[in-house]
Design a protein around this motif. Sequence first.
Motif, PDB file in Angstrom:
ATOM      1  N   GLU A  55       0.854  -1.196   0.000  1.00 49.98           N
ATOM      2  CA  GLU A  55       0.000   0.000   0.000  1.00 49.98           C
ATOM      3  C   GLU A  55       0.884   1.238   0.000  1.00 49.98           C
ATOM      4  O   GLU A  55       1.966   1.230   0.600  1.00 49.98           O
ATOM      5  N   GLU A  56       0.407   2.286  -0.653  1.00 51.08           N
ATOM      6  CA  GLU A  56       1.157   3.537  -0.666  1.00 51.08           C
ATOM      7  C   GLU A  56       0.293   4.664  -0.133  1.00 51.08           C
ATOM      8  O   GLU A  56      -0.903   4.710  -0.408  1.00 51.08           O
ATOM      9  N   ALA A  57       0.905   5.553   0.642  1.00 50.78           N
ATOM     10  CA  ALA A  57       0.222   6.782   1.065  1.00 50.78           C
ATOM     11  C   ALA A  57       1.076   7.943   0.593  1.00 50.78           C
ATOM     12  O   ALA A  57       2.316   7.870   0.613  1.00 50.78           O
ATOM     13  N   LYS A 134      -4.261   7.473  -8.967  1.00 52.52           N
ATOM     14  CA  LYS A 134      -4.189   6.153  -8.321  1.00 52.52           C
ATOM     15  C   LYS A 134      -5.580   5.703  -7.879  1.00 52.52           C
ATOM     16  O   LYS A 134      -5.950   4.550  -8.056  1.00 52.52           O
ATOM     17  N   ALA A 135      -6.329   6.630  -7.301  1.00 49.76           N
ATOM     18  CA  ALA A 135      -7.659   6.289  -6.807  1.00 49.76           C
ATOM     19  C   ALA A 135      -8.554   5.876  -7.982  1.00 49.76           C
ATOM     20  O   ALA A 135      -9.326   4.932  -7.889  1.00 49.76           O
ATOM     21  N   ARG A 136      -8.410   6.590  -9.114  1.00 47.72           N
ATOM     22  CA  ARG A 136      -9.211   6.281 -10.293  1.00 47.72           C
ATOM     23  C   ARG A 136      -8.865   4.881 -10.800  1.00 47.72           C
ATOM     24  O   ARG A 136      -9.725   4.110 -11.172  1.00 47.72           O
ATOM     25  N   ARG A 137      -7.555   4.561 -10.816  1.00 47.65           N
ATOM     26  CA  ARG A 137      -7.128   3.238 -11.271  1.00 47.65           C
ATOM     27  C   ARG A 137      -7.743   2.136 -10.426  1.00 47.65           C
ATOM     28  O   ARG A 137      -8.048   1.057 -10.905  1.00 47.65           O
ATOM     29  N   ARG A 138      -7.903   2.423  -9.156  1.00 43.59           N
ATOM     30  CA  ARG A 138      -8.469   1.426  -8.247  1.00 43.59           C
ATOM     31  C   ARG A 138      -9.947   1.210  -8.568  1.00 43.59           C
ATOM     32  O   ARG A 138     -10.468   0.132  -8.432  1.00 43.59           O
TER      33      ARG A 138
END
Length: 143
Positions: A55-57, A134-138
């Motif tokens: 996980e990345e933040a 990144k959120a969109r890719r998820r």
Amino acid sequence: MIHLEVLTAESSVVSTDVDSVVATTMDGQVGILHGHVPLVTVLQPGELVLRTGGEEAYLAVSGGFLQVTPQGIIVLADACEYAEEIDVERAEAAKRRAEQMLEAGAPETDEAAVEAALRRSVARLRVADKYRVKARRRVLPAP
Ligand code: ATP
């Protein structure tokens, strides 16, 4: 794992164990893992990426210092926000304001301060953007 503390004058933003950290320093992007040699370096406005178990933040850091000791990593940040906390409109407004001041070139302008404000706003926008991608890719299945 390596322990990470991210502090500002107002609060402790992060206090956790991570697999690795990538920080934006005066010497460029630096990756830090457990066992890194002791280090003190100056942070530039930019991203701080925390990786833990795949996980990345992402955080935007406006500047400050990073210290690596055998006990862990300490980031003393002038200001620091998690990507999801960044107010994009505010950062865009700060960027426009700084650009307009530099363009106008009024003699009373403190250019170094305005350029620093510009770099902070650009760093915030980049981090917010990276996080959104990144959120969109998820959310979206791979094409
Ligand atoms: P502005 O001109 O919009 O105030 P700034 O770069 O001058 O931006 P800072 O002095 O770096 O702001 O930060 C002041 C406080 O406001 C800090 O607590 C920082 O985390 C917060 N902050 C600044 N800009 C944003 C933003 N776009 N989104 C969320 N928090 C922000």
